[in-house]
Design a protein around this motif. Structure first.
Motif, PDB file in Angstrom:
ATOM      1  N   UNK A 176      63.703  11.343-106.676  1.00  0.00           N
ATOM      2  CA  UNK A 176      64.582   9.943-106.068  1.00  0.00           C
ATOM      3  C   UNK A 176      63.638   8.839-105.641  1.00  0.00           C
ATOM      4  N   UNK A 177      63.543   8.025-106.502  1.00  0.00           N
ATOM      5  CA  UNK A 177      62.652   6.737-105.891  1.00  0.00           C
ATOM      6  C   UNK A 177      63.646   5.744-105.032  1.00  0.00           C
ATOM      7  N   UNK A 178      63.377   5.536-103.762  1.00  0.00           N
ATOM      8  CA  UNK A 178      64.065   4.504-103.096  1.00  0.00           C
ATOM      9  C   UNK A 178      63.284   3.336-102.556  1.00  0.00           C
ATOM     10  N   UNK A 179      63.800   2.166-102.937  1.00  0.00           N
ATOM     11  CA  UNK A 179      63.320   0.837-102.786  1.00  0.00           C
ATOM     12  C   UNK A 179      64.098   0.158-101.783  1.00  0.00           C
ATOM     13  N   UNK A 180      63.172  -0.181-100.733  1.00  0.00           N
ATOM     14  CA  UNK A 180      63.694  -0.543 -99.439  1.00  0.00           C
ATOM     15  C   UNK A 180      64.382  -1.976 -99.508  1.00  0.00           C
ATOM     16  N   UNK A 181      63.876  -2.795-100.280  1.00  0.00           N
ATOM     17  CA  UNK A 181      64.217  -4.179-100.435  1.00  0.00           C
ATOM     18  C   UNK A 181      64.597  -4.334-102.039  1.00  0.00           C
ATOM     19  N   UNK A 182      65.957  -4.533-102.386  1.00  0.00           N
ATOM     20  CA  UNK A 182      66.278  -4.852-103.650  1.00  0.00           C
ATOM     21  C   UNK A 182      65.559  -5.987-104.417  1.00  0.00           C
ATOM     22  N   UNK A 183      65.247  -6.947-103.564  1.00  0.00           N
ATOM     23  CA  UNK A 183      64.772  -8.106-104.127  1.00  0.00           C
ATOM     24  C   UNK A 183      63.623  -8.064-104.813  1.00  0.00           C
TER      25      UNK A 183
END
Length: 414
Positions: A176-183
């Motif tokens: 599971x890759x989490x990207x804090x800032x979607x922008x």
């Protein structure tokens, strides 16, 4: 007096020897019983024949037992497989798993030709229905949201931009890759015409922090070159590819200019009005407005490698990659499994991306983190979601500019 007994004894011995038939070598037992002795060679031959007969008899008995046991087991399995509720669930699970592979036609041997067509039509209808409800979620930055000590959304500036967590379940392993800032996410496409590009290559040439596979592509005979996408490809707010033909809408998975994830059925103008930034066509959407759309594992479209994209309320984007088709390591997961994983990690919206042998997670060094199921290794693809520190500085040329979908040979080798 001394010699007389000696003479009698010698004479007795001579008479005994004369009584023995020529060419006879009596054994003590034979001499005692008065019966003629048999030849040692003949005795060994007889015992050898008896041993061989016993072995043949044992092997034949074992073979018959194996045959009848196998026949009985087959009959019991057939009754369970075709006539019981649990057997039918397993049978359709097998068929659904085959439908997601290049061997889709094999499913007809499990559920019949008619059953295969009905099953595919059922999923198309169901996936369409799952994309209709309008998504109403909003991004609410909250420094305290997320899972794990280092997790965080838009409001937590101290959290790392990306983090990777290993995911394990019954029969599957993934990440599971989490990207804090979607922008910080951009949709990147191949750099050369007539051929897709590996995600690891895209990451290396653009300097991305991480990358995952995105949309699907035309794949004739499962030997496609990865260059002809399915549906829409949108990057940085621009339509790079439109393969909808006369269709007025499509199911998409993407992000708008404010970082909000969009998934479900939309028309092109509707997407532009909503400020779409990065998107590809794919389905089904499996979570909307915080609720799962797949009611049970049996309706999870078989077991396979999966790539799923979702978003939490705090804005963080979640990319789930499940490996599959590798016994002893990871068989794969159903879409229901993927849905439950995403819900457990706080997703309020989630949708399926291209999976199967396309499923891949690449780190910032251009190294493949997971284990793609393709026997040829990492596949050549038409699009990938990549994460950047400064996405606005990244140039993504439109490799399909000036090309019409009908002019692209999806199977052309370069």
């Amino acid at each position: 007096m001394i010699t007389l007994p000696y003479v009698k004894c010698e004479a007795a011995i001579e008479r005994s020897v004369d009584a023995i038939p020529p060419n006879t070598n009596p054994t003590p037992s034979a001499a005692r019983s008065g019966q003629p002795a048999s030849s040692p060679v003949g005795s060994r031959t007889s015992r050898s024949r008896q041993t061989r007969r016993r072995r043949k008899s044992f092997v034949w008995t074992l073979a018959k037992a194996g045959f009848w046991t196998g026949l009985l087991g087959t009959a019991v399995f057939a009754v369970w497989f075709f006539l019981t509720p649990s057997g039918n669930e397993f049978r359709y699970m097998m068929a659904d798993s085959l439908i997601t592979t290049q061997h889709r036609h094999w499913a007809k041997y499990i559920i019949g030709e008619k059953g295969l067509k009905e099953r595919v039509a059922l999923y198309v209808q169901r996936f369409d229905q799952m994309g209709e409800e309008r998504d109403l979620h909003t991004i609410a930055p909250d420094p305290g949201s997320g899972t794990g000590e280092e997790a965080g959304g838009l409001g937590n500036e101290n959290a790392p931009l990306t983090s990777v967590e290993e995911i394990d379940g019954a029969g599957y392993h993934g990440y599971l890759l989490t990207v804090r800032d979607p922008k910080k996410i951009r949709l990147v496409v191949p750099i050369k015409a007539d051929k897709g590009e590996k995600v690891s290559s895209m990451v290396k040439r653009t300097g991305a922090i991480a990358g995952v596979n995105a949309g699907g592509f035309a794949d004739p005979n499962w030997k496609g070159n990865g260059f002809k996408p399915i549906g829409l490809v949108i990057s940085h707010g621009q339509i790079y590819y439109n393969g909808l033909g006369k269709a007025k809408s499509t199911q998409i998975v993407g992000i708008d200019k404010d970082g909000k994830m969009l998934a479900g059925r939309y028309g092109i103008q509707e997407l532009l009005d909503l400020g779409i930034s990065e998107a590809v066509s794919f389905s089904p959407r499996i979570i909307v407005n915080g609720k799962g759309l797949i009611p049970s594992k049996e309706q999870g479209w078989g077991i396979a490698p999966r790539t799923v994209m979702g978003q939490r309320e705090d804005g963080a984007i979640l990319f789930l990659m499940i490996d599959g088709r590798q016994p002893g390591y990871s068989i794969g997961a159903t879409l229901y499994d993927a849905q439950e994983i995403m819900l457990a990690h706080g997703a309020v919206i989630a949708a399926n991306l291209d999976g199967g042998s396309s499923t891949v997670l690449v780190n910032g060094q251009g190294e493949v983190v997971n284990k793609p199921s393709s026997q040829y290794g990492e596949r050549y693809l038409p699009s990938a979601f990549l994460v950047f520190d400064d996405p606005d500085s990244v140039s993504v040329p439109n490799v399909w500019a000036g090309l019409k979908p009908e002019d692209i040979d999806a199977g052309k080798k370069k």
